[in-house]
Design a protein around this motif. Structure first.
Motif, mmCIF file in Angstrom:
data_model
loop_
_atom_site.group_PDB
_atom_site.id
_atom_site.type_symbol
_atom_site.label_atom_id
_atom_site.label_comp_id
_atom_site.label_asym_id
_atom_site.label_seq_id
_atom_site.Cartn_x
_atom_site.Cartn_y
_atom_site.Cartn_z
ATOM 1 N N VAL A 125 1.476 -19.125 31.642
ATOM 2 C CA VAL A 125 -0.011 -19.798 31.477
ATOM 3 C C VAL A 125 0.884 -21.242 32.709
ATOM 4 O O VAL A 125 0.880 -21.423 32.765
ATOM 5 N N PHE A 126 -0.068 -20.164 33.828
ATOM 6 C CA PHE A 126 -0.235 -21.852 35.126
ATOM 7 C C PHE A 126 -1.099 -22.349 35.163
ATOM 8 O O PHE A 126 -2.677 -22.493 34.221
ATOM 9 N N GLN A 127 -1.123 -23.734 36.163
ATOM 10 C CA GLN A 127 -1.918 -24.758 36.220
ATOM 11 C C GLN A 127 -3.597 -24.375 36.245
ATOM 12 O O GLN A 127 -4.210 -24.851 36.357
ATOM 13 N N ASP A 128 -3.376 -23.634 37.327
ATOM 14 C CA ASP A 128 -4.534 -23.432 38.236
ATOM 15 C C ASP A 128 -5.164 -21.627 38.359
ATOM 16 O O ASP A 128 -4.128 -20.582 38.206
ATOM 17 N N PRO A 129 -5.659 -21.746 36.926
ATOM 18 C CA PRO A 129 -6.072 -20.088 36.331
ATOM 19 C C PRO A 129 -7.173 -19.523 37.328
ATOM 20 O O PRO A 129 -6.681 -17.976 37.094
ATOM 21 N N TYR A 130 -7.580 -20.019 37.919
ATOM 22 C CA TYR A 130 -8.338 -19.054 38.750
ATOM 23 C C TYR A 130 -7.393 -18.235 40.191
ATOM 24 O O TYR A 130 -7.588 -17.318 40.915
ATOM 25 N N THR A 131 -6.400 -18.232 40.753
ATOM 26 C CA THR A 131 -5.352 -18.461 41.411
ATOM 27 C C THR A 131 -4.613 -17.671 40.514
ATOM 28 O O THR A 131 -3.931 -16.904 41.021
ATOM 29 N N SER B 268 -16.380 -21.290 34.002
ATOM 30 C CA SER B 268 -16.356 -22.329 34.256
ATOM 31 C C SER B 268 -14.495 -22.340 34.444
ATOM 32 O O SER B 268 -13.483 -21.270 33.904
ATOM 33 N N GLY B 269 -13.986 -23.527 34.271
ATOM 34 C CA GLY B 269 -11.938 -23.984 34.839
ATOM 35 C C GLY B 269 -11.985 -23.541 33.412
ATOM 36 O O GLY B 269 -11.089 -23.410 33.273
ATOM 37 N N GLN C 117 -8.791 -20.934 31.958
ATOM 38 C CA GLN C 117 -7.933 -20.431 31.106
ATOM 39 C C GLN C 117 -8.119 -20.020 29.887
ATOM 40 O O GLN C 117 -6.912 -19.857 30.047
ATOM 41 N N ARG C 118 -8.922 -20.337 29.350
ATOM 42 C CA ARG C 118 -8.715 -19.399 28.020
ATOM 43 C C ARG C 118 -8.512 -18.208 28.388
ATOM 44 O O ARG C 118 -7.934 -17.861 28.014
ATOM 45 N N ILE C 119 -9.385 -17.251 29.727
ATOM 46 C CA ILE C 119 -9.225 -15.820 29.953
ATOM 47 C C ILE C 119 -7.473 -15.719 30.226
ATOM 48 O O ILE C 119 -6.564 -14.817 30.114
ATOM 49 N N ALA C 120 -6.927 -17.036 30.908
ATOM 50 C CA ALA C 120 -5.675 -16.676 30.861
ATOM 51 C C ALA C 120 -4.372 -16.718 29.657
ATOM 52 O O ALA C 120 -3.314 -15.954 30.087
ATOM 53 N N ILE C 121 -4.803 -17.538 28.927
ATOM 54 C CA ILE C 121 -4.239 -17.402 28.063
ATOM 55 C C ILE C 121 -4.728 -16.086 27.111
ATOM 56 O O ILE C 121 -3.952 -16.007 26.948
#
Length: 284
Positions: free
Chosen positions: A99-105, A157-158, A162-166
């Motif tokens: 899981v990266f710092q910036d979920p959007y990128t 939202s940010g 991040q939840r999506i990235a998780i």
């Protein structure tokens, strides 16, 4: 007396050195990590904390096969992984996710969230129907509505991204997730929600985390064990309560004293203690 048998580590770094080629003709390689030793146990959260440029993200990249290991070894479940390439490295992603710092990128902005979450499942041979069911379950697990799978990343939202990235990291049920500054770009309230989510997922699944952060307060909140890295070397490691409550190394003490607190009077005392600590180290 009953003998206590300790479980072998899930992930182990032993004497790991990472070096990049120097710039210019005949330039010497630039070594970033200088013999790092680190272990993550099954179901454990190992916090790795240090300032920007300390080498903490390089450790995560070395584990993921994204940074060249010049010496030492990285083993996962007892097997060496630092030299894996191609198909062997891709198969390892079944057990190790990030899981990266910036979920959007890290999300494809032109693809619906459901397609992004289903992609690693298709790579494991899961059918389209099973993938849809799994994605719906993942979205529910991270607290997002089922219709999120039809929406694009920009519609969230940010904290939701991040939840999506998780959720994507959890899709193929890994045994270890490398969390690289996963909450540093979020506001404090959202940080707490994401950290609580990670803790709940760990309780439910038994997944282990290597939690990388510059924030000692965050690391203290989530970790069982904490390692502190300075200039490519681990300078202190031990139980989280010990390292974050009574640190031994001067660098760890500076990190602790530099963390802000809400009480102005306590913050002033902490600032004065930091200045004394820094002045004492310079004098020595």
């Amino acid at each position: 007396m009953t003998q206590v048998v300790s479980m072998p580590p899930l992930l182990r770094l032993a004497g790991v050195r990472v070096a990049y080629p120097g710039h210019g003709w005949r330039a010497r390689p630039v070594e970033i990590l200088h013999g790092v030793d680190l272990e993550v146990g099954p179901g454990q959260t190992h916090g790795l904390v240090g300032e920007s440029g300390s080498g903490k993200t390089t450790i995560g990249r070395a584990i993921l096969g994204l940074a060249p290991v010049a010496a030492g070894a990285i083993t996962f479940d007892g097997a060496p992984i630092h030299a894996l390439k191609g198909g062997a490295r891709r198969r390892l992603s079944r057990d190790i996710q990030v899981v990266f710092q910036d979920p959007y990128t890290s999300l494809n902005p032109s693809r619906p969230v459901g397609d992004t979450l289903a992609e690693p499942l298709y790579g494991q041979g899961v059918s389209a129907r099973q993938a849809r069911e799994r994605v719906a379950g993942l979205l529910d697990q991270v607290g997002l509505p089922g219709d999120a799978m039809r929406r694009l990343p920009r519609e969230f939202s940010g904290g939701q991204r991040q939840r999506i990235a998780i959720a994507r990291a959890l899709a193929i049920e890994p045994r270890l997730i490398v969390c690289d500054e996963p909450v540093s770009a979020l506001d404090l309230t959202t940080q707490r929600m994401v950290l609580d989510l990670l803790a709940q997922i760990q309780r439910d699944t038994g997944v282990a985390y290597l939690f990388i952060s510059h924030d000692l307060a965050v690391v203290r909140h989530v970790s069982d064990v904490v390692s502190v890295i300075e200039r490519g070397r681990i300078v202190e490691s031990g139980p989280a309560a010990q390292v974050t409550g009574a640190p031994v190394h001067p660098y760890t003490r500076r990190l602790l004293l530099s963390a802000p607190v809400a009480d102005p009077a306590a913050q002033r005392l902490r600032r004065e203690a930091y200045e004394r600590e820094f002045a004492g180290e310079r004098a020595s």
